[in-house]
Design a protein around this motif. Structure first.
Motif, PDB file in Angstrom:
ATOM      1  N   ASN A 159      -4.370  -0.471   8.682  1.00 29.34           N
ATOM      2  CA  ASN A 159      -3.996   0.938   8.815  1.00 29.34           C
ATOM      3  C   ASN A 159      -3.159   1.372   7.614  1.00 29.34           C
ATOM      4  OD1 ASN A 159      -5.331   0.992  11.254  1.00 29.34           O
ATOM      5  ND2 ASN A 159      -3.490   0.565  12.440  1.00 29.34           N
ATOM      6  N   LYS A 160      -3.737   1.282   6.465  1.00 29.21           N
ATOM      7  CA  LYS A 160      -3.084   1.633   5.214  1.00 29.21           C
ATOM      8  C   LYS A 160      -4.053   2.467   4.388  1.00 29.21           C
ATOM      9  CE  LYS A 160       0.753  -0.847   5.756  1.00 29.21           C
ATOM     10  NZ  LYS A 160       0.835  -2.224   5.323  1.00 29.21           N
ATOM     11  N   PRO A 161      -3.500   3.279   3.460  1.00 27.70           N
ATOM     12  CA  PRO A 161      -2.091   3.462   3.149  1.00 27.70           C
ATOM     13  C   PRO A 161      -1.352   4.175   4.277  1.00 27.70           C
ATOM     14  CG  PRO A 161      -3.387   5.030   1.915  1.00 27.70           C
ATOM     15  CD  PRO A 161      -4.362   4.110   2.592  1.00 27.70           C
ATOM     16  N   ASP A 162      -0.024   4.079   4.218  1.00 30.36           N
ATOM     17  CA  ASP A 162       0.824   4.592   5.284  1.00 30.36           C
ATOM     18  C   ASP A 162       2.071   5.194   4.651  1.00 30.36           C
ATOM     19  OD1 ASP A 162       2.310   5.050   7.557  1.00 30.36           O
ATOM     20  OD2 ASP A 162       2.593   2.938   8.078  1.00 30.36           O
ATOM     21  N   PHE A 163       2.197   6.514   4.745  1.00 31.06           N
ATOM     22  CA  PHE A 163       3.417   7.171   4.260  1.00 31.06           C
ATOM     23  C   PHE A 163       4.342   7.434   5.442  1.00 31.06           C
ATOM     24  CE2 PHE A 163       5.702  11.239   4.024  1.00 31.06           C
ATOM     25  CZ  PHE A 163       6.684  10.857   3.107  1.00 31.06           C
ATOM     26  N   ILE A 164       5.628   7.090   5.299  1.00 27.63           N
ATOM     27  CA  ILE A 164       6.613   7.286   6.357  1.00 27.63           C
ATOM     28  C   ILE A 164       7.786   8.094   5.833  1.00 27.63           C
ATOM     29  CG2 ILE A 164       8.100   6.172   8.063  1.00 27.63           C
ATOM     30  CD1 ILE A 164       6.468   3.596   7.600  1.00 27.63           C
ATOM     31  N   TRP A 165       8.165   9.138   6.585  1.00 25.28           N
ATOM     32  CA  TRP A 165       9.434   9.823   6.323  1.00 25.28           C
ATOM     33  C   TRP A 165      10.446   9.349   7.355  1.00 25.28           C
ATOM     34  CZ3 TRP A 165      11.441  14.843   8.637  1.00 25.28           C
ATOM     35  CH2 TRP A 165      12.638  15.230   8.021  1.00 25.28           C
ATOM     36  N   GLY A 166      11.542   8.815   6.865  1.00 26.91           N
ATOM     37  CA  GLY A 166      12.590   8.347   7.747  1.00 26.91           C
ATOM     38  C   GLY A 166      13.934   8.924   7.346  1.00 26.91           C
ATOM     39  N   ALA A 167      14.926   8.722   8.210  1.00 21.49           N
ATOM     40  CA  ALA A 167      16.245   9.271   7.954  1.00 21.49           C
ATOM     41  C   ALA A 167      17.289   8.391   8.602  1.00 21.49           C
ATOM     42  CB  ALA A 167      16.344  10.698   8.514  1.00 21.49           C
ATOM     43  N   GLY A 168      18.520   8.550   8.163  1.00 16.45           N
ATOM     44  CA  GLY A 168      19.604   7.796   8.764  1.00 16.45           C
ATOM     45  C   GLY A 168      20.713   7.564   7.769  1.00 16.45           C
ATOM     46  N   SER A 169      21.664   6.718   8.150  1.00 20.34           N
ATOM     47  CA  SER A 169      22.801   6.439   7.286  1.00 20.34           C
ATOM     48  C   SER A 169      23.481   5.171   7.763  1.00 20.34           C
ATOM     49  CB  SER A 169      23.795   7.598   7.309  1.00 20.34           C
ATOM     50  OG  SER A 169      24.938   7.295   6.540  1.00 20.34           O
ATOM     51  N   SER A 170      23.818   4.301   6.825  1.00 21.08           N
ATOM     52  CA  SER A 170      24.606   3.118   7.160  1.00 21.08           C
ATOM     53  C   SER A 170      26.096   3.395   7.046  1.00 21.08           C
ATOM     54  CB  SER A 170      24.228   1.952   6.244  1.00 21.08           C
ATOM     55  OG  SER A 170      24.455   2.293   4.886  1.00 21.08           O
ATOM     56  N   ASN A 171      26.436   4.492   6.364  1.00 24.32           N
ATOM     57  CA  ASN A 171      27.836   4.827   6.137  1.00 24.32           C
ATOM     58  C   ASN A 171      27.900   6.264   5.629  1.00 24.32           C
ATOM     59  OD1 ASN A 171      30.430   5.057   4.580  1.00 24.32           O
ATOM     60  ND2 ASN A 171      30.645   2.932   5.255  1.00 24.32           N
ATOM     61  N   VAL A 172      28.852   7.045   6.132  1.00 23.70           N
ATOM     62  CA  VAL A 172      28.936   8.447   5.692  1.00 23.70           C
ATOM     63  C   VAL A 172      29.215   8.543   4.199  1.00 23.70           C
ATOM     64  CG1 VAL A 172      29.600   9.389   7.931  1.00 23.70           C
ATOM     65  CG2 VAL A 172      31.369   8.557   6.371  1.00 23.70           C
ATOM     66  N   ASP A 173      29.728   7.485   3.594  1.00 24.54           N
ATOM     67  CA  ASP A 173      29.971   7.514   2.152  1.00 24.54           C
ATOM     68  C   ASP A 173      28.674   7.625   1.368  1.00 24.54           C
ATOM     69  OD1 ASP A 173      32.692   7.295   2.559  1.00 24.54           O
ATOM     70  OD2 ASP A 173      32.745   5.116   2.286  1.00 24.54           O
ATOM     71  N   TYR A 174      27.560   7.228   1.993  1.00 25.04           N
ATOM     72  CA  TYR A 174      26.262   7.311   1.332  1.00 25.04           C
ATOM     73  C   TYR A 174      25.488   8.569   1.732  1.00 25.04           C
ATOM     74  CZ  TYR A 174      27.118   2.441   0.128  1.00 25.04           C
ATOM     75  OH  TYR A 174      27.667   1.288  -0.365  1.00 25.04           O
ATOM     76  N   GLY A 175      25.970   9.288   2.716  1.00 26.29           N
ATOM     77  CA  GLY A 175      25.296  10.497   3.150  1.00 26.29           C
ATOM     78  C   GLY A 175      24.079  10.218   4.010  1.00 26.29           C
ATOM     79  N   PHE A 176      23.480  11.285   4.519  1.00 26.64           N
ATOM     80  CA  PHE A 176      22.256  11.183   5.312  1.00 26.64           C
ATOM     81  C   PHE A 176      21.098  10.971   4.358  1.00 26.64           C
ATOM     82  CE2 PHE A 176      19.049  13.003   8.360  1.00 26.64           C
ATOM     83  CZ  PHE A 176      19.298  12.105   9.390  1.00 26.64           C
ATOM     84  N   ARG A 177      20.291   9.964   4.611  1.00 24.48           N
ATOM     85  CA  ARG A 177      19.284   9.542   3.641  1.00 24.48           C
ATOM     86  C   ARG A 177      17.938  10.216   3.854  1.00 24.48           C
ATOM     87  NH1 ARG A 177      22.248   8.428  -0.008  1.00 24.48           N
ATOM     88  NH2 ARG A 177      20.581   7.336  -1.106  1.00 24.48           N
ATOM     89  N   ASN A 178      17.261  10.428   2.749  1.00 22.50           N
ATOM     90  CA  ASN A 178      15.892  10.930   2.732  1.00 22.50           C
ATOM     91  C   ASN A 178      14.997   9.748   2.415  1.00 22.50           C
ATOM     92  OD1 ASN A 178      13.656  12.643   2.629  1.00 22.50           O
ATOM     93  ND2 ASN A 178      13.990  13.185   0.486  1.00 22.50           N
ATOM     94  N   GLY A 179      14.468   9.112   3.460  1.00 21.56           N
ATOM     95  CA  GLY A 179      13.685   7.897   3.284  1.00 21.56           C
ATOM     96  C   GLY A 179      12.213   8.196   3.071  1.00 21.56           C
ATOM     97  N   LEU A 180      11.663   7.761   1.950  1.00 20.87           N
ATOM     98  CA  LEU A 180      10.255   7.962   1.618  1.00 20.87           C
ATOM     99  C   LEU A 180       9.619   6.593   1.382  1.00 20.87           C
ATOM    100  CD1 LEU A 180      10.614  10.901  -0.956  1.00 20.87           C
ATOM    101  CD2 LEU A 180      10.274  11.067   1.522  1.00 20.87           C
ATOM    102  N   ALA A 181       8.761   6.167   2.293  1.00 17.64           N
ATOM    103  CA  ALA A 181       8.080   4.873   2.174  1.00 17.64           C
ATOM    104  C   ALA A 181       6.620   5.121   1.836  1.00 17.64           C
ATOM    105  CB  ALA A 181       8.210   4.082   3.468  1.00 17.64           C
ATOM    106  N   MET A 182       6.194   4.635   0.679  1.00 16.20           N
ATOM    107  CA  MET A 182       4.822   4.795   0.205  1.00 16.20           C
ATOM    108  C   MET A 182       4.134   3.438   0.312  1.00 16.20           C
ATOM    109  SD  MET A 182       5.765   7.212  -3.061  1.00 16.20           S
ATOM    110  CE  MET A 182       7.536   6.890  -3.100  1.00 16.20           C
ATOM    111  N   LEU A 183       3.687   3.100   1.530  1.00 20.96           N
ATOM    112  CA  LEU A 183       3.138   1.782   1.798  1.00 20.96           C
ATOM    113  C   LEU A 183       1.648   1.780   1.471  1.00 20.96           C
ATOM    114  CD1 LEU A 183       5.027   1.096   5.138  1.00 20.96           C
ATOM    115  CD2 LEU A 183       5.779   0.708   2.780  1.00 20.96           C
TER     116      LEU A 183
END
Length: 395
Positions: A197-221
């Motif tokens: 089931n590829k290619p597979d593009f994923i948009w994700g979000a989150g944060s491990s720490n507020v010092d890094y901000g809310f992330r714009n995750g772009l996975a180009m699998l």
């Protein structure tokens, strides 16, 4: 609702869209406004097959006769604190309910509400899952092999509870959206760990720490080996590109040169006013509180031949283009060319911040999904369209 009736509904809604003008929706593939569906959630006990693990089934498919909203091909769900798991005060992973009107764009109708459960019950941090798949060839306007290019837009909001989790350094991460090529094996609809089931593009979000901000995750699998960053042009400077995945900021630094004609992009600060320049960019700075709906859009184009780095990925927030790359080899050497044929909303959560005894849940929601063959003309000229009122579904 039959496929014919679904297509009639799409045509009527498209005609209504034309009344609001600005973007031309002549090339619409599929629309999902959610309002006209009967109340539905992913924990219906009628979707409980004795031969599939989970109760109700973790995977519920239209081709197996599952009860799904009309036009939906399949869903996957793994709740922890839901009524179907014996917790009557909880929520199922996915809800499309009239009772959630306040969680819909415009405050009326229905939307796709995704509940995320903080849990360590499974022994891992991917605590809950809820995803819905739209198989595009079933729309009636997509060839059986899919599309070489497609554009998808939708509106999204994050609950105030999820915003609070962000500020507590406890939001973890969430997968929100996918576009992929499903190989057609009905036993492996959600198999993402091989090349099927590829290619597979994923948009994700989150944060491990507020010092890094809310992330714009772009996975180009890709189908095949991971992308070679040395063959790609225009990856934002200073952001590691590892295993075909980017974790970007929504600040001005990450948006340099991403606008139309190479212009620098910048986003409004929906929390403090003004613009988001320096970081970190917080969740509610980018997306506002749960009363605010943010328009998100993506455009994907397949590369011209295996191993050729000329495929495309673009992203917009509220019609501002914030990412563009035209050097993506979605199909790697040695693999046959395929096309995009599936769009999925939702996903699983890396979320284990609260004690299991709390049975803690929080939500985010999507509304007014539109899938097109191409990019709306106004986005090519960087002309931001006036916001359109939410549309009513017409039977």
């Amino acid at each position: 609702m039959t496929n014919l009736r679904s297509r009639l509904k799409i045509g009527i809604t498209t005609s209504l869209l034309a009344l609001w003008v600005v973007p031309c929706f002549a090339d619409v593939v599929l629309e999902e406004r959610f309002d006209s569906h009967p109340d539905w959630h992913s924990g219906l006990l009628e979707n409980d097959s004795p031969f599939i693990s989970g109760s109700p089934d973790r995977g519920q498919h239209s081709f197996d006769g599952a009860t799904l909203p009309d036009g939906w091909f399949s869903i996957r769900q793994t709740p922890q604190w839901s009524p179907s798991n014996g917790y009557p005060d909880g929520h199922e992973s996915i809800e499309v309910l009239a009772a959630n009107a306040e969680k819909s764009r415009g405050g009326t109708g229905k939307s796709f509400v995704k509940w995320r459960d903080s849990s360590t019950v499974t022994g891992g941090a991917w605590s809950s899952d809820g995803i819905a798949m739209f198989y595009l060839p079933e729309s009636g306007s997509v060839p059986p092999d899919g599309l070489t290019e497609l554009y998808v837009e939708f509106y999204i909001t994050f609950s105030n509870e999820m915003i609070a989790s962000y500020y507590a350094d406890a939001v973890g991460s969430a997968k929100l959206f996918r576009v992929l090529h499903w190989a057609g094996n009905r036993d492996e609809v959600y198999s993402y760990f091989d090349e099927s089931n590829k290619p597979d593009f994923i948009w994700g979000a989150g944060s491990s720490n507020v010092d890094y901000g809310f992330r714009n995750g772009l996975a180009m699998l890709t189908k095949g080996d991971h992308l070679d960053p040395n063959k790609m042009v225009g990856i934002p400077y200073g952001y590691p590109f590892q295993r075909s995945q980017l974790s970007l900021s929504y600040t001005q630094k990450a948006l340099e040169g991403m606008g139309v004609n190479g212009a620098d992009a910048v986003l409004p600060d929906k929390k403090n006013g003004g613009l988001i320049t320096s970081g970190p960019a917080a969740l509610d700075q980018v997306f506002g509180n749960e009363t605010n709906w943010t328009k998100v859009a993506f455009y994907l184009k397949m590369n011209s031949a295996p191993g050729v780095y000329d495929g495309v990925l673009m992203q917009w927030i509220d019609d501002n283009r914030i990412f563009t790359n035209k050097t993506v080899a979605w199909i790697q050497p040695g693999y046959p060319m395929v096309k995009w044929n599936s769009v999925l909303i939702g996903g699983n959560d890396f979320f284990s911040a609260r004690p299991n005894e709390e049975r803690y849940q929080e939500w985010w929601a999507i509304d007014d999904l539109v899938i097109r063959h191409d990019i709306p003309a106004h986005l090519e000229t960087n002309q931001i369209s006036p916001p359109k009122p939410p549309l009513l579904d017409v039977e």
